[in-house]
Scaffold this motif. Sequence first.
Motif, PDB file in Angstrom:
ATOM      1  N   UNK A  41       0.837  -1.208   0.000  1.00  0.00           N
ATOM      2  CA  UNK A  41       0.000   0.000   0.000  1.00  0.00           C
ATOM      3  C   UNK A  41       0.862   1.245   0.000  1.00  0.00           C
ATOM      4  N   UNK A  44       2.594   1.739  -3.345  1.00  0.00           N
ATOM      5  CA  UNK A  44       1.687   1.210  -4.337  1.00  0.00           C
ATOM      6  C   UNK A  44       1.890   1.900  -5.679  1.00  0.00           C
ATOM      7  N   UNK A  47      -1.888   1.935 -12.014  1.00  0.00           N
ATOM      8  CA  UNK A  47      -1.995   1.014 -13.138  1.00  0.00           C
ATOM      9  C   UNK A  47      -1.149   1.482 -14.318  1.00  0.00           C
ATOM     10  N   UNK A  50      -0.409   5.313 -16.329  1.00  0.00           N
ATOM     11  CA  UNK A  50      -0.347   6.511 -15.504  1.00  0.00           C
ATOM     12  C   UNK A  50       1.052   7.111 -15.654  1.00  0.00           C
ATOM     13  N   UNK A 140      -4.888   6.096  -1.312  1.00  0.00           N
ATOM     14  CA  UNK A 140      -4.913   5.197  -2.470  1.00  0.00           C
ATOM     15  C   UNK A 140      -5.582   5.889  -3.663  1.00  0.00           C
ATOM     16  N   UNK A 141      -6.704   6.572  -3.410  1.00  0.00           N
ATOM     17  CA  UNK A 141      -7.414   7.251  -4.496  1.00  0.00           C
ATOM     18  C   UNK A 141      -6.490   8.247  -5.194  1.00  0.00           C
ATOM     19  N   UNK A 142      -5.723   8.967  -4.394  1.00  0.00           N
ATOM     20  CA  UNK A 142      -4.823   9.975  -4.961  1.00  0.00           C
ATOM     21  C   UNK A 142      -3.657   9.325  -5.711  1.00  0.00           C
ATOM     22  N   UNK A 144      -3.116   6.007  -6.659  1.00  0.00           N
ATOM     23  CA  UNK A 144      -3.329   4.967  -7.665  1.00  0.00           C
ATOM     24  C   UNK A 144      -4.414   5.318  -8.674  1.00  0.00           C
ATOM     25  N   UNK A 145      -5.158   6.421  -8.436  1.00  0.00           N
ATOM     26  CA  UNK A 145      -6.218   6.781  -9.370  1.00  0.00           C
ATOM     27  C   UNK A 145      -6.153   8.248  -9.800  1.00  0.00           C
ATOM     28  N   UNK A 146      -5.270   9.013  -9.190  1.00  0.00           N
ATOM     29  CA  UNK A 146      -5.182  10.434  -9.544  1.00  0.00           C
ATOM     30  C   UNK A 146      -6.422  11.212  -9.166  1.00  0.00           C
ATOM     31  N   UNK A 147      -7.136  10.733  -8.160  1.00  0.00           N
ATOM     32  CA  UNK A 147      -8.382  11.376  -7.734  1.00  0.00           C
ATOM     33  C   UNK A 147      -8.314  11.803  -6.269  1.00  0.00           C
TER      34      UNK A 147
END
Lengths: 460, 98
Positions: A41, A44, A47, A50, A140-142, A144-147
């Motif tokens: 984590x 992490x 994907x 990115x 994690x959102x920031x 691994x997802x850029x959010x």
Amino acid sequence: MSDPRVVIVGAGPAGVRAAEAFVAAGLRPVVIDEADAAGGQIYRRPPAGFARPPSALYGLEAGKARRLHAAFAALRDRIDHRPGTLAWNVWDRVLHTVRDGVLAQVPYDALVLCTGAMDRVIPLPGWTLPGVFTLGGAQVALKAQGCAVGRRVAFLGTGPLLYLVAHQYRKAGAGVAAVLDTSPYGLRVRSLPGLLALPALVAKGLWYEARLRAAGVPIRTGVTPLAAAGEGAVAALEYADGAGARRRVSCDAVALGYGLKPETQLAELAGCRLAYDEPQDLWLPECDALGRAGNGLYLAGDGARIGGADAAEAAGRLAALACLGDLGLAADGAEVLRLRRRLRRQARFRLALEAAFPFPASHAAGLPDDVVLCRCEGVTAGQVRAAGLEKEAAEVNRAKALVRLGMGRCQGRVCGTAGRHVLAAALGRPVAAVGQLRAQAPVKPLNLAAAAAAAPDTPL
Amino acid sequence: MPAARTPASQFVRVAEQGRPRLRITVDGAPVEALAGDTVLTALLLAGRRVRTAEFGGGERAGFCLMGACQDCWIALGDGRRVRACTTPVSDGLAVATR
């Protein structure tokens, strides 16, 4: 004799360093990891496709992340890496896994569990509303997802991660409504001598806090959480400030976390006993200073004891060296001593950290009766109290049987901590006396399609 | 001061917006996503809920986002049930949240 079969679960800092040590000794470990890419984590990886560089993803820890990823990449051809794979049971020296619905059994001579941790949370009224996430989840959102998890995020809980994630959000241009820390600031000052066991970490913590203050983010310490409020989704967070006055901060998301709790389920299923650890207020698997838990089982990283990523790297390597020694393969004694010294310094720091950011057990124990403890099945604090007081549940597994606390899909990962504090306080017993929820296989939900896909000659 | 407006989405993109676009459907309605998004990300960029809790009926939007809390299980068009936070979107994926 053929090579011993070594299996590692988890490819975070502990698992990667353990794998590296086994490979250096000429073995080919199986590395099982739920994620698609190694790093755990903390390090992490997003994907494929990115584009942000490690400096943007990991900040001051970018060098460590890069080194860990590079170390794992260098092992690629010399390990049996099984990403996207859940280890869901251990029985009779066989690890049971599932990947894309396909079951497998992995027998082992040595099993090194590097299962990591998740956020430790305390419920509050309104915490099941959309918009309330764990602190680690917000990160994690920031990463691994850029959010960002909201346009104005309130950070609630305690511990260094609260300030780190708030800092990362602000730096990424996301809105930070406030940082609300349940620990009084004075405890941090009082713990400073112990914290200075690792001065670089203290400096980083002060840096994050200073950046937040410079950006005008309100930081409140010694708060008492009251409620997440809103119609259908979070619109505000209510709390009492250090002086006891009721406050309200408007926000559309809450990131909630009170330190971490280890994923101990597989260790327990492998036969390891858990013992209550007072400073961390956690049930931890019993093992020696090298991570040996007996019967071919080794533990390392946050899954064994919360110590953070640096300690996990050292512990992963140390557990592997201990295992190699037990297997009759040479291990460098001087390095074992060095690693143990490093871990002792980490442990001194960690103890001071627990004192600076204590788990506010009384907040959990005093939750109103109508607050949902169990997100899975909606079990309330009042039902758990009634199980104790009216149905004579003297420990949490009895309460589980009576009112289904921890019976849901997450198996008590989320509600377990608050549940044992609520029950203990209701009974007037010390929290250690009410025990902790036992692990059951499968440790996470398994699609029955997976069982159906198993070949008929490989029984479950 | 204008009245507080309820934002239409829970998540907001702050980086990594140059990825290929693709389409999924959520309860039959088309939703745009980017390659690499999880189903949960796509749902929370399009609204503020992932599913309805089967005990008590409240709306949920996930919680731990790392595959531990199990509060984001949803159904796919092919009947599979998956955790939204650990399932990547793919072009044409059908998601059912109700």
